[in-house]
Design a protein around this motif. Structure first.
Motif, PDB file in Angstrom:
ATOM      1  N   ARG A 119     -59.839  13.325  84.538  1.00 31.40           N
ATOM      2  CA  ARG A 119     -58.731  13.840  83.297  1.00 31.40           C
ATOM      3  C   ARG A 119     -59.384  15.085  82.733  1.00 31.40           C
ATOM      4  O   ARG A 119     -58.704  15.970  82.465  1.00 31.40           O
ATOM      5  N   ARG A 155     -53.712  22.109  92.490  1.00 32.77           N
ATOM      6  CA  ARG A 155     -54.708  21.415  92.072  1.00 32.77           C
ATOM      7  C   ARG A 155     -55.548  22.195  91.271  1.00 32.77           C
ATOM      8  O   ARG A 155     -56.223  21.847  90.094  1.00 32.77           O
ATOM      9  N   ARG A 158     -59.312  18.043  85.022  1.00 34.78           N
ATOM     10  CA  ARG A 158     -57.862  18.791  84.881  1.00 34.78           C
ATOM     11  C   ARG A 158     -57.749  19.388  83.581  1.00 34.78           C
ATOM     12  O   ARG A 158     -56.884  20.754  83.701  1.00 34.78           O
ATOM     13  N   PRO A 160     -52.091  17.341  87.178  1.00 32.04           N
ATOM     14  CA  PRO A 160     -52.307  15.858  87.624  1.00 32.04           C
ATOM     15  C   PRO A 160     -51.457  15.457  88.992  1.00 32.04           C
ATOM     16  O   PRO A 160     -50.669  16.224  89.663  1.00 32.04           O
TER      17      PRO A 160
END
Lengths: 295, 332, 305
Positions: B83, C208, B86, C213
């Motif tokens: 997470r 990505r 990202r 996500p």
């Protein structure tokens, strides 16, 4: 020129390794072999006459359904006319295999000729063949087959002919594109340049290289033909009674399904196993003959 | 001294292949400071692209990545939650890829793809995203930016698409940009423009730039510092000027000799070449990987070679005692 | 795009005329329709009378031309069994079959899309092999048998669902599942294949790299590209379901055109048979046309090219 395509020693060994490593292929080939042997030697294997009705012995269940009601003379029980179920199943394999093979041959010849011609000559021939394929695909197979059988009469020959005339499309599609690819390869150009005649190129250079793809499509179409024959017979417009077609047996069992559901189970399972074996054989052959690194 | 924006120590990437394990990246250590351009240079297959993908966490799933640490602005990327990773990707660190023709999604408009990271990372609303997209498209030199937003990638040329990729990387105002051979797939004339643009933007926004390239000419023009990679290792690194003037590794010298320089290369006089082939990286490699191709190789080269550090961060992986002289016959 | 559409339309028209000819000629070349109508043991005089009555003694081209001319105007003749025109008969049964095929398609997609996507993302794992196994075994089952097994378990044994008729939505559950189940494998394979290919593409890596996500990467960036051929195939599958309805509707006694076709064939009600053949074939022609146009329209590279 043939040595370009002939597998060399280690390659052949590799191929053998791939066949043995493909367990699905081995299982499928074994099952299919057993069913074929069963069909060929049906008169020697079948314990009873598949047509002999014993009205006192109707709907006797097999031992694994109801041990008390079972009768050791009838391993898989009897149908609603008192005919031995195992014998009918064994003879039924003959009908399925025969129709599957003959249909595959008829449709295979039509489809391959059309497909190779379209792929090799291209141009107007290709346009016509593509049009034929599109038209054929637009026809609803089951409805057309039912209608023709209804008028022409339900016999093995009619079923084979109708299905053969309906199931050639996939052969044509696959052969057309495979031939197109081969046509542009160097050795075909080489054969053309040394003045080989067109039939000789087609038979000598193109056809041998189409065989792996042909076998895969053929197995698939054979399975389709078997399923369709069963469906036509089930609907009463295919092979006619008292022939022990598996599809017909399902239709007959439907009448007594409520109280004796097992009668419906066996012929359906038989179709399922045969079709599965043929399809898996085709998939296995495709995997084994596929170019390296593709799966 | 401030924290470098990227600080990688002893990075290794291993890829299982048919006949063993490919040690594609071995013991790579590098840092990028804010406002600095580091060029990672080497020939195809030396592991430079994999190094940049490893930083972004975009390696193919079969590859294994290990390192002593791999810090982005002090935060270790290795033990980061997916997470958090990202949150950083496309936001504070962004990547520009080698293939502009295929790196944009054919099914979505330029505008959608440009605004996507901005919106995803919560930088503002759609209106602001569009404004920023238009601003950046104009900044990377795309005329009629507003109209481009509703176009699809296939309607743009390769050069334009790469400019879009650059604008996309800039959308969230990143601290670090990784550019993996961003100009290789483009026409020579456009290559120079794109490189110029990257260098300019790097100055303007004060970002760190890690530029992967096989072209030493590019390095000479834009890099503050350079890391030369060979067979998965960094064989020499340091300030561009120092490395070019006093290369300490024979491979670096070989690469420099390959650059055509107008004053030096004359018609009929051959450019330098490096003889031999890169060794296979499947299995392990003992000693210097370059020794088979090296004119100076001696017996100790077969043993592990330590990294030697000189002045100003200059480091090399060679046992030679002094700078490597040019091997060209007629040095200017 | 316009040129492509026009060319495709022309082909559809030619194929449409060809299938109309086949639908008409089929029964006439399969055997002597007059004998089939009169019955095997009818006297020659009786057969002649029937031949006369249905105009079967005229040249076949004339018969076809007349039939086609009327068909274009919506007149497919009268049923020999029902006191109704063929067109009305078909129209009254068509909604059932369209509902069935529509539901079948929805069920096929509900099975095939998730399985195909998961199989692609978990390639070469047990999930992938399991999905493939279901597809292979599923396709080997005769569909009428599958339907009967459902009737036995859910209709007779458990008593959850009605086993025949088409009065309520409950009547459509089992036929639609049966129909969907047999369309699912081919859709699943196509979804899986497309996703496998797309997931290794450069733009997925870009997605990505943007920090999206996994869900967004898969559903927005990958599926949008992989789904294009699947959407087109759905259209074709819908056509296949219309023609497959003859078996399913017979098994479940669902009063659609498939059941009507089977009844008509069994009763030698040849105007109805011809009408249904023509309709289903034309549906297929239109659906494949739609598939091609949809395919082109969904891909911006073709749509705007």
């Amino acid at each position: 020129m043939s040595d370009i395509t002939a597998p060399t020693g280690p390659k052949l060994r590799k191929k053998r390794g791939r066949i043995l490593g493909n367990s699905g292929l081995i299982v499928a080939a074994t099952v299919l072999g057993l069913i074929t042997l069963m069909a060929i030697f049906a008169p020697f294997i079948a314990p009873h006459d598949p047509y002999a009705q014993t009205l006192d012995d109707r709907l006797i269940p097999p031992a694994f359904i109801d041990a008390e009601m079972a009768d050791p003379r009838y391993l898989l029980g009897t149908d609603n006319l008192g005919r031995d179920y195992l014998s009918r199943l064994i003879y039924g394999a003959r009908i399925s295999l025969l129709i599957g093979l003959l249909t595959m041959l008829v449709s295979g010849v039509i489809g391959t000729v059309l497909g190779v011609a379209a792929g090799y000559f291209g141009g107007r021939v290709d346009t016509v063949v593509s049009f034929l394929i599109t038209t054929r695909l637009s026809l609803p197979v089951v409805m057309v087959a039912l209608a023709v059988v209804a008028v022409a009469g339900g016999s093995l020959q009619v079923v084979v002919l109708v299905l053969g005339l309906l199931l050639w499309d996939r052969f044509a599609v696959v052969m057309r594109s495979a031939t197109m690819q081969l046509r542009n390869l160097e050795y075909v150009a080489a054969a053309q340049s040394v003045g080989c005649s067109t039939p000789r190129i087609l038979v000598g250079e193109i056809l041998p290289n189409l065989i792996p793809a042909l076998v895969v499509v053929a197995s698939y179409e054979m399975a389709q033909a078997i399923l369709l024959e069963a469906a036509l017979s089930f609907l009463g417009l295919g092979v006619q009674p008292p022939l022990p077609s598996w599809g017909l047996m399902v239709a007959e069992a439907k009448e007594v399904m409520l109280f004796d559901p097992w009668v419906i189970l066996l012929p359906g399972l038989a179709i399922c196993v045969l079709v599965l074996a043929i399809n898996m054989l085709g998939d296995g052959i495709r995997d084994v003959t596929a170019p390296e690194g593709r799966s | 001294m401030t924290t470098p924006v990227l600080d990688v120590k002893q990075l290794a990437v291993q890829i299982p292949v048919a006949d063993g394990i490919l040690h594609a990246v071995r013991d790579v250590t590098l840092t990028v400071a804010r406002g600095e351009t580091l060029c990672v240079v080497g020939e195809s297959g030396c592991g430079k692209s994999l190094t940049s993908l490893a930083v972004m966490g975009l390696l193919p799933s079969s590859a294994r990545r290990t390192a002593a640490h791999m810090r982005f602005a002090g935060e270790d990327l290795l033990d980061m939650t997916p997470r958090r990773l990202r949150e950083l990707r496309g936001n504070r660190m962004a990547m520009i890829f080698q293939e502009p023709m295929t790196s944009l999604n054919p099914a979505w408009t330029i505008g959608d793809q440009l605004t996507e990271p901005f919106l995803r990372h919560g930088k503002g609303n759609r209106r602001e995203a569009t404004d920023r997209a238009v601003f950046l498209l104009e900044r990377v030199g795309i005329a009629a930016a507003g109209r481009r937003l509703v176009q699809y990638p296939h309607e743009l040329s390769g050069g334009l698409r790469q400019r879009v990729m650059i604008a996309m990387a800039l959308m969230c105002g990143p601290d670090l940009i990784l550019a993996d051979e961003p100009t290789t797939a483009l026409d020579v004339t456009i290559q120079a423009e794109i490189l110029h643009l990257l260098a300019e933007l790097q100055q303007e926004f004060g970002m760190g730039l890690l530029l992967v390239t096989h072209d030493l000419g590019i390095v000479a023009r834009v890099a503050h510092r350079v890391a030369v990679m060979y067979a998965g290792e960094v064989v020499e690194s340091g300030p561009t000027v120092t490395v070019f003037d006093e290369p300490r590794h024979p491979y670096t010298r070989g690469l420099i000799d390959c650059i055509p320089i107008p004053a030096r290369s004359r018609p009929g006089v051959p450019l330098g070449t490096i003889p031999g082939l890169v060794p296979s990286l499947v299995g392990g490699i003992e000693g210097c990987a370059f020794r088979e191709r090296c004119a100076f190789a001696t017996e100790p080269c077969a043993r592990p070679v330590p990294v030697v550090t000189g002045a100003e961060d200059h480091a090399w992986r060679c046992i030679l005692p002094a700078a490597v002289p040019s091997l060209l016959e007629n040095p200017a | 795009m316009l040129r492509f559409t026009l060319r495709r339309l022309l082909l559809a028209l030619v194929v449409g005329i060809a299938v109309s000819a086949i639908a008409f000629m089929l029964l006439r070349v399969s055997g002597d329709l007059a004998i089939a109508l009169a019955g095997e043991d009818a006297s020659p005089a009786e057969v002649e009378r029937i031949r006369e009555q249905y105009g079967l003694n005229r040249p076949i081209i004339v018969q076809y031309a007349e039939w086609l001319w009327r068909a274009v105007q919506g007149d497919l003749g009268r049923s020999l069994f029902y006191p109704e025109s063929v067109a009305n008969l078909i129209m009254s049964r068509l909604p059932v079959t369209l509902t069935l095929a529509g539901l079948g398609l929805v069920i096929a997609l509900l099975i095939s899309l998730p399985l195909g996507i998961i199989a692609a993302l978990r390639r070469n794992t047990w999930v992938d092999r399991g999905a493939l196994g279901i597809a292979v075994v599923g396709q080997a089952m005769p569909n009428f048998w599958f339907g009967l097994l459902m009737i036995f378990f859910f209709g007779l044994s458990l008593g959850w669902l009605p086993i025949s008729g088409s009065d309520t939505w409950m009547h459509f559950v089992m036929p639609a599942i049966t129909l969907g189940w047999f369309s699912a494998p081919v859709l699943m394979r196509l979804t899986r294949g497309g996703m496998v290919e797309v997931m290794t593409s450069d733009y997925i890596r870009t997605a990505r790299a943007k920090g999206l996500p996994g869900r967004v990467v898969v559903l927005k960036h990958a599926l949008r590209n992989a789904i294009i051929p699947v959407v087109a195939l759905c259209s074709v599958q819908f056509g296949n379901m219309l023609s497959g309805s003859v078996i399913i509707e017979t098994v479940f006694a669902l009063q659609g055109i498939g059941y009507l076709a089977w009844e008509a064939i069994s009763r030698r009600d040849f105007p109805v048979v011809q009408g249904i053949l023509l309709l289903v074939a034309l549906f297929y022609v239109i659906l494949t046309l739609l598939a091609d146009i949809l395919n082109a329209w969904l891909d911006p590279r073709i749509r705007r090219g």
